[in-house]
Write a protein that holds these residues in place. Structure first.
Motif, mmCIF file in Angstrom:
data_model
loop_
_atom_site.group_PDB
_atom_site.id
_atom_site.type_symbol
_atom_site.label_atom_id
_atom_site.label_comp_id
_atom_site.label_asym_id
_atom_site.label_seq_id
_atom_site.Cartn_x
_atom_site.Cartn_y
_atom_site.Cartn_z
ATOM 1 N N ILE A 175 -38.838 15.609 10.943
ATOM 2 C CA ILE A 175 -38.630 16.242 9.643
ATOM 3 C C ILE A 175 -38.337 17.716 9.922
ATOM 4 C CG2 ILE A 175 -39.609 16.802 7.396
ATOM 5 C CD1 ILE A 175 -39.095 13.791 7.878
ATOM 6 N N MET A 176 -37.126 18.150 9.615
ATOM 7 C CA MET A 176 -36.720 19.534 9.838
ATOM 8 C C MET A 176 -36.731 20.272 8.506
ATOM 9 S SD MET A 176 -33.425 21.110 11.853
ATOM 10 C CE MET A 176 -32.198 20.102 10.998
ATOM 11 N N VAL A 177 -37.514 21.318 8.440
ATOM 12 C CA VAL A 177 -37.720 22.075 7.208
ATOM 13 C C VAL A 177 -36.640 23.133 7.057
ATOM 14 C CG1 VAL A 177 -39.299 23.653 6.024
ATOM 15 C CG2 VAL A 177 -40.200 21.677 7.292
ATOM 16 N N GLY A 178 -35.979 23.154 5.904
ATOM 17 C CA GLY A 178 -34.917 24.122 5.671
ATOM 18 C C GLY A 178 -34.842 24.558 4.225
ATOM 19 N N SER A 179 -34.126 25.621 3.965
ATOM 20 C CA SER A 179 -33.880 26.250 2.671
ATOM 21 C C SER A 179 -34.923 27.327 2.391
ATOM 22 C CB SER A 179 -33.847 25.254 1.506
ATOM 23 O OG SER A 179 -33.457 25.916 0.308
ATOM 24 N N GLY A 180 -34.481 28.571 2.509
ATOM 25 C CA GLY A 180 -35.351 29.696 2.243
ATOM 26 C C GLY A 180 -36.331 30.002 3.360
ATOM 27 N N VAL A 181 -36.094 29.447 4.550
ATOM 28 C CA VAL A 181 -36.979 29.712 5.691
ATOM 29 C C VAL A 181 -36.657 31.098 6.250
ATOM 30 C CG1 VAL A 181 -37.637 28.998 8.021
ATOM 31 C CG2 VAL A 181 -37.206 27.266 6.247
ATOM 32 N N ARG A 182 -37.666 31.958 6.292
ATOM 33 C CA ARG A 182 -37.491 33.335 6.753
ATOM 34 C C ARG A 182 -38.638 33.725 7.675
ATOM 35 N NH1 ARG A 182 -33.570 31.945 4.432
ATOM 36 N NH2 ARG A 182 -32.455 32.972 2.695
ATOM 37 N N ALA A 183 -38.501 34.857 8.310
ATOM 38 C CA ALA A 183 -39.544 35.332 9.221
ATOM 39 C C ALA A 183 -40.867 35.541 8.489
ATOM 40 C CB ALA A 183 -39.101 36.620 9.905
ATOM 41 N N HIS A 184 -40.805 35.957 7.226
ATOM 42 C CA HIS A 184 -42.039 36.275 6.503
ATOM 43 C C HIS A 184 -42.776 35.047 5.984
ATOM 44 C CE1 HIS A 184 -39.308 35.909 2.994
ATOM 45 N NE2 HIS A 184 -40.397 35.506 2.376
ATOM 46 N N ASN A 185 -42.121 33.866 5.966
ATOM 47 C CA ASN A 185 -42.812 32.693 5.424
ATOM 48 C C ASN A 185 -42.893 31.514 6.388
ATOM 49 O OD1 ASN A 185 -40.258 31.497 5.334
ATOM 50 N ND2 ASN A 185 -40.020 31.766 3.121
ATOM 51 N N ILE A 186 -42.282 31.618 7.556
ATOM 52 C CA ILE A 186 -42.250 30.443 8.435
ATOM 53 C C ILE A 186 -43.636 30.110 8.977
ATOM 54 C CG2 ILE A 186 -41.645 31.685 10.570
ATOM 55 C CD1 ILE A 186 -39.795 29.202 11.168
ATOM 56 N N ALA A 187 -44.475 31.107 9.188
ATOM 57 C CA ALA A 187 -45.828 30.821 9.670
ATOM 58 C C ALA A 187 -46.592 29.958 8.666
ATOM 59 C CB ALA A 187 -46.578 32.120 9.936
#
Length: 253
Positions: A175-187
């Motif tokens: 399952i690859m997570v995408g859409s709106g993935v950024r450095a500030h929220n990926i953790a």
């Protein structure tokens, strides 16, 4: 690295930046503002020459929905053959039926045609009527991963479903997570979903080199998109996203 980062690249320049930033895989697209369509032969060929990391062109003949007629399906098959001939590592597909189910028959044909390349099922998944059934259907087609936002506009909004999908997959498919993935929220996404694959553009708009700019004509007119800006993946941002994701993953161990 325990986390796999895929960059959605809209140009050869973005492919090079993705590799420089440490991404492991590229989804190569044209027309990112339409959600991505199949890039040109030359774009794929030059990208393959310039980067060594995994290269997966999207196989999508147009924007809009994911219901394709026979002519469009023929185009998709020929594009997959082209990608195989150019030495790509995989392709990205997605076909639905009119009632919002995965078109298992056609998708299986594309997966078989693509072999030995890998196949990702793209965010057509997010337009299915029953995501848990769609997960099982996609596994049956032989795809190796699903790109999804959890059937919401952003992965952050869809985190609950993403977690469920990761659990239901039981490592039968990624399952690859995408859409709106950024450095500030990926953790937070790593910790909330349990997924180990992530997808982002890591892009910024670079100022055009044009000195003359006609004030009376607009070629774009899309809100938030600069008329004289070039969308380009940023290697430094790729690196930052990787680092934040890996740090969060290691904290979970």
């Amino acid at each position: 690295m325990s986390i796999t980062l895929e960059i959605c690249a809209g140009s050869v320049g973005s492919c090079i930046a993705a590799q420089e930033g440490g991404a492991q895989r590229i989804e190569l697209c044209d027309n990112l503002l339409e959600g991505g369509t199949t890039p040109s032969y030359a774009t794929i060929a030059v990208a393959r020459e310039k980067v060594q990391i995994a290269l997966y062109p999207i196989i999508r003949p147009r924007g809009g929905d994911f219901l394709y007629d026979d002519l469009e399906f023929e185009v998709m098959q020929r594009d997959i053959t082209m990608c195989k001939q150019l030495g790509c590592d995989g392709v990205v597909i997605g076909i639905l039926t009119p009632d919002g189910q995965v078109d298992k028959e056609r998708c299986k044909k594309l997966v078989d045609l693509a072999w030995p390349m890998g196949v990702t099922f793209h965010r057509a998944f997010d337009m299915t009527a029953d995501p848990l059934q769609a997960l099982e259907d996609i596994i049956e087609t032989g795809c190796e991963r699903i790109l999804t936002s959890g059937q919401r506009n952003t992965a952050t909004e869809g985190a609950a479903l993403l977690k469920t999908l990761v659990q239901q997959s039981q490592e039968r498919i990624a399952i690859m997570v995408g859409s709106g993935v950024r450095a500030h929220n990926i953790a937070a996404l790593v910790k909330e979903t349990g997924a180990v694959e992530y997808h982002t553009t890591a892009k910024a708009y670079v100022e055009s080199g044009m000195t003359y700019r006609n004030p009376n004509v607009s070629m774009g007119g899309i809100p938030g998109v600069p008329e004289y800006g070039i969308s380009l993946t940023q290697a430094a941002e790729v690196k930052k996203i990787r680092e934040e994701a890996e740090k969060a993953y290691q904290e979970m161990l």
